[in-house]
Write an enzyme that holds these catalytic residues in place. Structure first.
Site, PDB file in Angstrom:
ATOM      1  N   PHE A  14     154.814  67.507  58.112  1.00 49.89           N
ATOM      2  CA  PHE A  14     153.761  66.625  59.566  1.00 49.89           C
ATOM      3  C   PHE A  14     152.342  65.991  58.386  1.00 49.89           C
ATOM      4  O   PHE A  14     151.347  66.073  57.463  1.00 49.89           O
ATOM      5  CB  PHE A  14     152.547  67.545  59.740  1.00 49.89           C
ATOM      6  CG  PHE A  14     152.805  67.636  61.150  1.00 49.89           C
ATOM      7  CD1 PHE A  14     153.863  67.611  62.206  1.00 49.89           C
ATOM      8  CD2 PHE A  14     151.717  67.636  61.676  1.00 49.89           C
ATOM      9  CE1 PHE A  14     154.226  67.621  63.086  1.00 49.89           C
ATOM     10  CE2 PHE A  14     151.783  67.317  63.831  1.00 49.89           C
ATOM     11  CZ  PHE A  14     152.893  67.474  64.078  1.00 49.89           C
ATOM     12  N   HIS A  15     152.486  64.098  58.198  1.00 51.75           N
ATOM     13  CA  HIS A  15     151.806  63.879  57.441  1.00 51.75           C
ATOM     14  C   HIS A  15     151.182  63.537  58.189  1.00 51.75           C
ATOM     15  O   HIS A  15     150.582  63.556  59.542  1.00 51.75           O
ATOM     16  CB  HIS A  15     152.714  62.675  56.360  1.00 51.75           C
ATOM     17  CG  HIS A  15     153.538  61.727  56.902  1.00 51.75           C
ATOM     18  ND1 HIS A  15     153.040  60.620  57.957  1.00 51.75           N
ATOM     19  CD2 HIS A  15     154.780  62.340  57.945  1.00 51.75           C
ATOM     20  CE1 HIS A  15     154.461  60.576  58.721  1.00 51.75           C
ATOM     21  NE2 HIS A  15     155.253  61.148  57.586  1.00 51.75           N
ATOM     22  N   ALA A  16     149.833  61.893  57.856  1.00 52.29           N
ATOM     23  CA  ALA A  16     149.160  61.537  57.864  1.00 52.29           C
ATOM     24  C   ALA A  16     149.397  61.292  59.518  1.00 52.29           C
ATOM     25  O   ALA A  16     148.711  61.657  60.128  1.00 52.29           O
ATOM     26  CB  ALA A  16     148.351  60.440  57.337  1.00 52.29           C
ATOM     27  N   PRO A  18     152.655  61.721  61.744  1.00 54.02           N
ATOM     28  CA  PRO A  18     152.362  62.738  62.960  1.00 54.02           C
ATOM     29  C   PRO A  18     150.717  63.527  63.016  1.00 54.02           C
ATOM     30  O   PRO A  18     150.791  64.252  64.823  1.00 54.02           O
ATOM     31  CB  PRO A  18     153.604  63.444  62.568  1.00 54.02           C
ATOM     32  CG  PRO A  18     153.864  63.230  61.303  1.00 54.02           C
ATOM     33  CD  PRO A  18     153.034  61.799  61.100  1.00 54.02           C
ATOM     34  N   SER A  19     150.214  63.958  62.005  1.00 54.97           N
ATOM     35  CA  SER A  19     148.834  64.138  62.425  1.00 54.97           C
ATOM     36  C   SER A  19     147.742  63.973  63.065  1.00 54.97           C
ATOM     37  O   SER A  19     147.613  64.197  64.697  1.00 54.97           O
ATOM     38  CB  SER A  19     148.557  64.584  61.196  1.00 54.97           C
ATOM     39  OG  SER A  19     148.981  65.946  60.134  1.00 54.97           O
TER      40      SER A  19
END
Length: 87
Positions: A14-16, A18-19
């Site tokens: 869950f990187h930038a 999708p966050s």
């Protein structure tokens, strides 16, 4: 209050991106949104908080919602936790 545990399936975790999308969606709901990984519990409406969880592929995270429209929030946000986002 409702809660459910999900497993992150995206290869990059869950990187930038999708966050950011998760926080935007969570902010649409009037209920409180919390994410729990291990002993960490963060506000699901905070980009920084979500990134500090460091969700990687295969990690289990519990989504906890409480308040107005909690059922809809659990369904919508839970689906986002297990979605594969395009890079």
């Amino acid at each position: 209050m409702l809660s459910q545990t999900y497993t992150v399936i995206h290869p990059s975790g869950f990187h930038a991106r999708p966050s950011k999308l998760f926080v935007q969606a969570a902010s649409e709901f009037p209920c409180s949104v919390k994410l729990i990984k291990g002993t960490k519990k963060i506000n699901g409406k905070s980009s920084l908080g979500l990134l500090t969880l460091g969700l990687a592929k295969g990690d289990e995270v519990t989504l906890e919602v409480d308040g107005e429209r909690e059922e809809e929030a659990l369904q919508t946000l839970g689906a986002m936790l297990t979605k594969i986002y395009e890079e």
